[in-house]
Design an enzyme around this catalytic site. Structure first.
Site, PDB file in Angstrom:
ATOM      1  N   LYS A  53      73.740  54.119  78.449  1.00 29.50           N
ATOM      2  CA  LYS A  53      74.070  53.074  77.469  1.00 29.50           C
ATOM      3  C   LYS A  53      75.269  52.252  77.928  1.00 29.50           C
ATOM      4  O   LYS A  53      75.237  51.016  77.884  1.00 29.50           O
ATOM      5  CB  LYS A  53      74.341  53.722  76.108  1.00 29.50           C
ATOM      6  CG  LYS A  53      73.092  54.338  75.486  1.00 29.50           C
ATOM      7  CD  LYS A  53      73.424  55.113  74.220  1.00 29.50           C
ATOM      8  CE  LYS A  53      72.179  55.792  73.673  1.00 29.50           C
ATOM      9  NZ  LYS A  53      72.481  56.556  72.443  1.00 29.50           N
ATOM     10  N   CYS A  69      77.831  56.316  73.760  1.00 30.69           N
ATOM     11  CA  CYS A  69      77.841  57.678  73.208  1.00 30.69           C
ATOM     12  C   CYS A  69      76.426  58.119  72.865  1.00 30.69           C
ATOM     13  O   CYS A  69      75.548  57.297  72.600  1.00 30.69           O
ATOM     14  CB  CYS A  69      78.658  57.739  71.917  1.00 30.69           C
ATOM     15  SG  CYS A  69      80.397  57.375  72.080  1.00 30.69           S
ATOM     16  N   ASP A  70      76.253  59.427  72.844  1.00 30.46           N
ATOM     17  CA  ASP A  70      75.007  59.997  72.330  1.00 30.46           C
ATOM     18  C   ASP A  70      75.290  61.405  71.817  1.00 30.46           C
ATOM     19  O   ASP A  70      76.024  62.162  72.456  1.00 30.46           O
ATOM     20  CB  ASP A  70      73.913  60.048  73.395  1.00 30.46           C
ATOM     21  CG  ASP A  70      72.547  60.184  72.742  1.00 30.46           C
ATOM     22  OD1 ASP A  70      71.944  59.148  72.432  1.00 30.46           O
ATOM     23  OD2 ASP A  70      72.116  61.325  72.497  1.00 30.46           O
ATOM     24  N   SER A  71      74.720  61.731  70.669  1.00 27.33           N
ATOM     25  CA  SER A  71      74.926  63.041  70.055  1.00 27.33           C
ATOM     26  C   SER A  71      73.610  63.775  69.886  1.00 27.33           C
ATOM     27  O   SER A  71      72.581  63.164  69.583  1.00 27.33           O
ATOM     28  CB  SER A  71      75.572  62.895  68.669  1.00 27.33           C
ATOM     29  OG  SER A  71      76.827  62.289  68.752  1.00 27.33           O
ATOM     30  N   GLY A 106      78.139  63.180  73.821  1.00 28.70           N
ATOM     31  CA  GLY A 106      78.454  62.688  75.155  1.00 28.70           C
ATOM     32  C   GLY A 106      79.091  61.315  75.067  1.00 28.70           C
ATOM     33  O   GLY A 106      78.705  60.492  74.233  1.00 28.70           O
TER      34      GLY A 106
END
Length: 195
Positions: A53, A69-71, A106
């Site tokens: 991203k 970000c990624d969760s 992340g």
């Protein structure tokens, strides 16, 4: 110099705004399923998604700080992203109610040629929610687009007994990780505060 948020998440935007930053919002267009398919580990997956991203957007903003970000929720050794449907939300909550899981968020923060990648890990203690509350929560639509099928800062907060770790990371963006990234770039946090 600005902060660019490579996300359409209203929760991530809310965190930055509450912290005195009005970011440029430029959601990244990446094939998340393809990235997940080639990632082999828990942290590797959320970091690969965050990096994809940030990298998709950073070339458009070479003089700015870009945050991707990624969760995902780690429960029983399996990563779980957004449930997308009421039915999937109900099944997730039946599995996680009354249990403990770990939310992984992340982060990839870039500034010019510099890149900072890290994962925030927070223990979530889910309440033993009733079947009626699980169905009612799913029916609100709130958890459908949330990693782990819950929010901490809204209706989902009713069903979180406690967390161990960084609350902002659970909401979607860790301010401590972003601060560490900025410091590693030689940039002060206060440079981004608006009056």
């Amino acid at each position: 110099m600005r902060i660019v948020l490579a996300s359409q998440s209203p929760s991530r935007l809310q965190i930055l705004r509450a912290a005195g930053v009005e970011p440029v919002v430029h959601p990244a267009d990446v094939d998340e399923r393809a990235i997940e398919a080639v990632s082999s580990g828990t942290e590797e997956t959320v970091e690969a998604l965050a990096a994809a991203k940030a990298r998709a957007v950073s070339e458009l903003y070479p003089d700015d700080v870009v945050i991707g970000c990624d969760s995902m929720l780690l429960l029983d050794g399996q990563l779980q992203g957004k449930p997308h449907t009421r039915e999937a939300t109900i099944e997730r909550w039946r599995a996680q109610a009354g249990r403990q899981a770990e939310l992984l968020t992340g982060h990839c923060i870039s500034y010019g040629a510099q890149e900072f990648i890290a994962t925030g890990r927070t223990q979530i203690h889910f309440a033993p929610a009733t079947e009626a509350d699980i169905k009612a929560y799913a029916a609100t639509g709130e958890p459908l687009q949330c990693a782990g099928a819950f929010t901490l800062e809204a209706l989902g907060g009713w069903f979180i007994d406690r967390i161990e770790g960084d609350p902002s990371s659970v909401i979607g963006l860790s301010l401590p990780l972003v601060r560490r990234a900025l410091y590693s770039f030689g940039v002060d946090v206060s440079e981004f505060w608006h009056s």
